[in-house]
Design a protein around this motif. Structure first.
Motif, PDB file in Angstrom:
ATOM      1  N   ALA A 309      -9.219   0.023   0.017  1.00  0.00           N
ATOM      2  CA  ALA A 309      -7.908   0.119  -0.981  1.00  0.00           C
ATOM      3  C   ALA A 309      -8.332   0.425  -1.994  1.00  0.00           C
ATOM      4  N   LEU A 310      -9.413  -1.018  -3.315  1.00  0.00           N
ATOM      5  CA  LEU A 310      -9.977  -0.198  -4.359  1.00  0.00           C
ATOM      6  C   LEU A 310     -10.500   1.655  -4.346  1.00  0.00           C
ATOM      7  N   GLN A 311     -11.099   2.141  -4.153  1.00  0.00           N
ATOM      8  CA  GLN A 311     -11.689   3.529  -4.356  1.00  0.00           C
ATOM      9  C   GLN A 311     -10.164   4.344  -4.139  1.00  0.00           C
ATOM     10  N   LEU A 312      -9.012   4.436  -3.580  1.00  0.00           N
ATOM     11  CA  LEU A 312      -7.553   5.031  -3.490  1.00  0.00           C
ATOM     12  C   LEU A 312      -7.086   4.269  -5.004  1.00  0.00           C
ATOM     13  N   GLY A 313      -7.383   3.300  -4.946  1.00  0.00           N
ATOM     14  CA  GLY A 313      -6.342   2.678  -6.137  1.00  0.00           C
ATOM     15  C   GLY A 313      -7.128   3.197  -7.179  1.00  0.00           C
ATOM     16  N   ARG A 314      -7.786   3.217  -7.430  1.00  0.00           N
ATOM     17  CA  ARG A 314      -8.819   3.691  -8.900  1.00  0.00           C
ATOM     18  C   ARG A 314      -8.785   5.126  -9.211  1.00  0.00           C
ATOM     19  N   ARG A 315      -8.456   6.001  -8.064  1.00  0.00           N
ATOM     20  CA  ARG A 315      -8.059   7.744  -7.989  1.00  0.00           C
ATOM     21  C   ARG A 315      -6.654   7.674  -7.875  1.00  0.00           C
ATOM     22  N   LYS A 316      -5.982   6.914  -7.381  1.00  0.00           N
ATOM     23  CA  LYS A 316      -4.438   6.881  -8.312  1.00  0.00           C
ATOM     24  C   LYS A 316      -4.181   6.946  -9.706  1.00  0.00           C
ATOM     25  N   ASP A 317      -4.795   5.992 -10.532  1.00  0.00           N
ATOM     26  CA  ASP A 317      -5.109   5.354 -11.489  1.00  0.00           C
ATOM     27  C   ASP A 317      -5.621   6.945 -12.170  1.00  0.00           C
ATOM     28  N   ALA A 318      -6.186   7.434 -11.802  1.00  0.00           N
ATOM     29  CA  ALA A 318      -6.917   8.825 -12.089  1.00  0.00           C
ATOM     30  C   ALA A 318      -6.530   9.481 -11.982  1.00  0.00           C
ATOM     31  N   GLY A 319      -5.129   9.826 -11.117  1.00  0.00           N
ATOM     32  CA  GLY A 319      -4.692  10.775 -10.939  1.00  0.00           C
ATOM     33  C   GLY A 319      -5.032  11.661 -10.117  1.00  0.00           C
ATOM     34  N   THR A 320      -6.033  11.443  -9.409  1.00  0.00           N
ATOM     35  CA  THR A 320      -6.431  11.926  -8.392  1.00  0.00           C
ATOM     36  C   THR A 320      -6.521  12.139  -7.130  1.00  0.00           C
ATOM     37  N   LEU A 321      -5.986  11.181  -6.245  1.00  0.00           N
ATOM     38  CA  LEU A 321      -5.942  10.264  -5.517  1.00  0.00           C
ATOM     39  C   LEU A 321      -4.911  12.087  -4.145  1.00  0.00           C
ATOM     40  N   ARG A 322      -5.831  11.989  -3.286  1.00  0.00           N
ATOM     41  CA  ARG A 322      -5.493  13.023  -2.844  1.00  0.00           C
ATOM     42  C   ARG A 322      -4.237  12.834  -1.665  1.00  0.00           C
ATOM     43  N   PRO A 323      -3.704  13.247  -0.611  1.00  0.00           N
ATOM     44  CA  PRO A 323      -2.685  12.115   0.201  1.00  0.00           C
ATOM     45  C   PRO A 323      -3.800  12.698   1.929  1.00  0.00           C
ATOM     46  N   GLU A 324      -4.277  12.958   2.327  1.00  0.00           N
ATOM     47  CA  GLU A 324      -5.215  12.900   3.357  1.00  0.00           C
ATOM     48  C   GLU A 324      -6.035  11.798   3.215  1.00  0.00           C
ATOM     49  N   GLN A 325      -6.375  11.028   2.005  1.00  0.00           N
ATOM     50  CA  GLN A 325      -6.795   9.789   1.081  1.00  0.00           C
ATOM     51  C   GLN A 325      -6.073   8.685   1.539  1.00  0.00           C
TER      52      GLN A 325
END
Length: 394
Positions: A309-325
């Motif tokens: 969950a934390l990795q998803l959050g860091r990627r979301k804050d960086a604008g790089t989170l993808r739907p499959e993640q």
């Protein structure tokens, strides 16, 4: 008997060290709110099937409603801060985290992302404070996992200039019976569009679904739309096609990946505390190998799920989170949380079926969480398509 003072048995990897002081402050404030305002009453709310509407302003005052959104009274918090709030809320109960998700990730996000400036100013400030409640009406009685099959239809209203007439039905719509505004998705001759339907609009009826075995401290409804006439100002102008509702669903799915770990952690902590105090054959349950194996396996999955969950959050804050993640997080963490809650209940023995203890309540709630915002099967196929390049939905 107790664990040594200062030992945090829920965080063997010291994941708190990965959080900033601001993130920890948000986490701790929500944790205290859950301790003071939710835990003392949740068993009664669950047993009596009561949603504590009176908590909405308090959640608003904490900045938890639409907390990831900018402007219009919203808190503009980070994705990680929002995730931590979801984790702590669901440690209290899935129903309360669901309220925050429906209000913020679904209804408010739809208005914030796709609404006109007038719509945003009319609804978002009151929703951010909890004074106004919103719902998000996408799922239908015969179109759950396949929203492209929706039959709710919005016809241009020849009697009302450029207005609309909505007809159809929705099901499993959280908060609908107490909502001040419903975000309703409907097919049109120009594809799927979103509409804002204020409470009290003639032809709009929301009926709570009862009785339920899950999410009892929450509200889910059937909605009927019988010649609901709306003015042109009701249309969300920037939402066209299913991309609109899907983007909102991904916001909610992200929060679920965090929230499920809260339910899992609370189940584990309840089982650990019980096993340290409960004597069997002259010593605590915690002193038996089988019990220790269960507790260890729970902590392993909670720590891995929280890291995910934390990795998803860091990627979301960086604008790089993808739907499959996001699908990976939702699928894994809810599935593991259910297994943890059920295993925790076994440590509690017969006492585990009472509402004096949280694991079975969490397990029941998680059956709903497992189903909404995409079933296990749907997220498996999303991931399968990503891995193989082949869509297997049909």
């Amino acid at each position: 008997m107790s664990v040594a003072a200062g030992t945090n048995t829920s965080d063997l990897l010291d994941l708190d060290a990965l959080l900033s002081s601001g993130e920890l402050a948000v986490r701790n404030s929500v944790r205290e709110f859950v301790k003071d305002k939710i835990r003392p009453s949740i068993a009664h709310w669950y047993e009596d099937a009561v949603f504590p509407r009176e908590l909405a302003p308090a959640l608003g005052s904490l900045g938890l409603l639409g907390m990831h959104l900018d402007g219009y009274g919203c808190a503009s918090r980070s994705a990680v801060e929002y995730g931590l709030a979801c984790l702590e809320l669901e440690a209290g109960d899935s129903g309360l985290r669901t309220f925050v998700s429906v209000q913020g990730s679904l209804a408010m996000t739809a208005i914030h992302s796709f609404g006109s400036e007038e719509q945003k100013r009319s609804w978002l400030p009151g929703m951010a404070t909890g004074e106004l409640i919103g719902c998000f009406a996408l799922t239908e009685p015969t179109a759950g996992s396949d929203p492209s099959a929706m039959t709710t239809f919005a016809q241009a209203d020849g009697h009302n200039g450029s207005g609309w007439v909505l007809n159809g039905a929705k099901r499993w719509i959280g908060l609908a019976s107490i909502a001040d505004v419903a975000v309703v998705w409907a097919a049109t001759n120009d594809g799927v569009r979103g509409f804002l339907v204020p409470a009290g609009t003639e032809g709009f009826t929301a009926t709570p679904i009862e009785p339920k075995l899950s999410m009892r401290a929450s509200i889910q409804c059937d909605i009927t739309l019988d010649n609901v006439r709306l003015g042109p100002e009701s249309l969300l102008p920037a939402a066209r096609g299913l991309r609109g509702p899907f983007s909102c669903l991904n916001e909610a799915r992200y929060g679920i990946a965090w929230g499920a770990m809260g339910a899992a952690r609370d189940s584990y902590e309840a089982a650990l505390a019980y096993s340290l105090e409960r004597l069997q054959f002259g010593k605590p349950l915690a002193g038996y190998q089988l019990t220790q194996e269960k507790l260890v396996n729970m902590v392993l999955e909670i720590q891995k799920g929280t890291l995910l969950a934390l990795q998803l959050g860091r990627r979301k804050d960086a604008g790089t989170l993808r739907p499959e993640q996001i699908s990976m997080g939702k699928l894994n963490n809810v599935r593991e949380a259910i297994a943890i809650a059920r295993e925790a209940r076994t440590i509690l023995g017969g006492n585990g079926i009472t509402l004096d203890y949280s694991p079975l309540r969490h397990a029941n709630n998680l059956e709903s969480v497992r189903t909404y915002e995409g079933t296990d099967e749907v997220h498996t196929l999303i991931l399968g398509q990503h891995l193989t390049g082949i869509a297997a939905f049909r």
